[in-house]
Design a protein around this motif. Structure first.
Motif, PDB file in Angstrom:
ATOM      1  N   GLU A 259       0.817  -1.216   0.000  1.00  0.00           N
ATOM      2  CA  GLU A 259       0.000   0.000   0.000  1.00  0.00           C
ATOM      3  C   GLU A 259       0.852   1.268   0.000  1.00  0.00           C
ATOM      4  O   GLU A 259       0.322   2.377  -0.058  1.00  0.00           O
ATOM      5  CB  GLU A 259      -0.948  -0.009   1.193  1.00  0.00           C
ATOM      6  N   GLN A 260       2.170   1.098   0.111  1.00  0.00           N
ATOM      7  CA  GLN A 260       3.120   2.215   0.123  1.00  0.00           C
ATOM      8  C   GLN A 260       2.751   3.273   1.156  1.00  0.00           C
ATOM      9  O   GLN A 260       2.747   4.477   0.881  1.00  0.00           O
ATOM     10  CB  GLN A 260       3.254   2.819  -1.272  1.00  0.00           C
ATOM     11  N   ARG A 261       2.464   2.803   2.368  1.00  0.00           N
ATOM     12  CA  ARG A 261       2.091   3.724   3.447  1.00  0.00           C
ATOM     13  C   ARG A 261       3.298   4.372   4.103  1.00  0.00           C
ATOM     14  O   ARG A 261       3.159   5.385   4.780  1.00  0.00           O
ATOM     15  CB  ARG A 261       1.260   2.986   4.489  1.00  0.00           C
ATOM     16  N   PHE A 262       4.470   3.775   3.935  1.00  0.00           N
ATOM     17  CA  PHE A 262       5.657   4.300   4.604  1.00  0.00           C
ATOM     18  C   PHE A 262       6.522   5.118   3.662  1.00  0.00           C
ATOM     19  O   PHE A 262       6.661   4.810   2.479  1.00  0.00           O
ATOM     20  CB  PHE A 262       6.467   3.155   5.220  1.00  0.00           C
ATOM     21  N   ARG A 263       7.095   6.188   4.224  1.00  0.00           N
ATOM     22  CA  ARG A 263       8.064   7.053   3.550  1.00  0.00           C
ATOM     23  C   ARG A 263       9.324   7.023   4.404  1.00  0.00           C
ATOM     24  O   ARG A 263       9.278   6.723   5.600  1.00  0.00           O
ATOM     25  CB  ARG A 263       7.541   8.486   3.438  1.00  0.00           C
ATOM     26  N   PHE A 264      10.433   7.421   3.814  1.00  0.00           N
ATOM     27  CA  PHE A 264      11.721   7.230   4.470  1.00  0.00           C
ATOM     28  C   PHE A 264      12.534   8.521   4.461  1.00  0.00           C
ATOM     29  O   PHE A 264      12.524   9.259   3.482  1.00  0.00           O
ATOM     30  CB  PHE A 264      12.490   6.110   3.759  1.00  0.00           C
TER      31      PHE A 264
END
Length: 142
Positions: free
Chosen positions: A39-44
């Motif tokens: 779901e690409q909920r995380f950013r870095f």
């Protein structure tokens, strides 16, 4: 409440992971999250970036010698084992591991600290932050 207890972070973007960008283990952790986050909920955000240093300082992490990664989730910023287990609990294939948060932080964090203290010796260190692939680049804030 201890120094590394979750803290309110209402102005930070949900799903933001602050990590040590020159740590091989930490970069593998980021790669693991990318690979398991459909779901690409995380950013870095690498702590070595200007924005990463500012975020770290705001929440009491020494950017020159980080003792923890961090994740913003649900309006809180989580540290150490809480951060890792929060992320694992949000990923579909590792969701069950969030149950480990039931164990007291007093028992979980010493294991985290042992790995964190020795991460460069065990896993290595690079001279520069990891470079994301072209398809993953948009998930990195710096």
């Amino acid at each position: 409440m201890t120094r590394w207890s979750p803290q309110p972070a209402p102005d930070e973007p949900d799903g933001l992971i602050l990590f040590d960008g020159v740590c091989v283990f930490c970069s593998r952790w980021v790669r693991f999250v990318i690979d398991h986050d459909p779901e690409q909920r995380f950013r870095f955000l690498p702590i070595q970036s200007e924005a990463g240093r500012a975020l770290a300082t705001r929440y009491g992490i020494d950017p020159e010698a980080p003792q923890t990664n961090a994740v913003v989730w649900g309006g809180l910023i989580h540290f150490k084992s809480d951060a890792a287990l929060t992320v694992l609990g949000a990923l579909p294939k590792t969701r069950a591991l969030a149950a480990l948060k039931a164990a007291p932080r007093l028992l979980r964090d010493p294991a985290y600290d042992l790995i964190a203290k020795n991460r460069y010796a065990i896993f290595g260190r690079t001279d520069a932050c990891m470079v994301p692939s072209a398809e993953d680049r948009a998930r990195f804030l710096a």
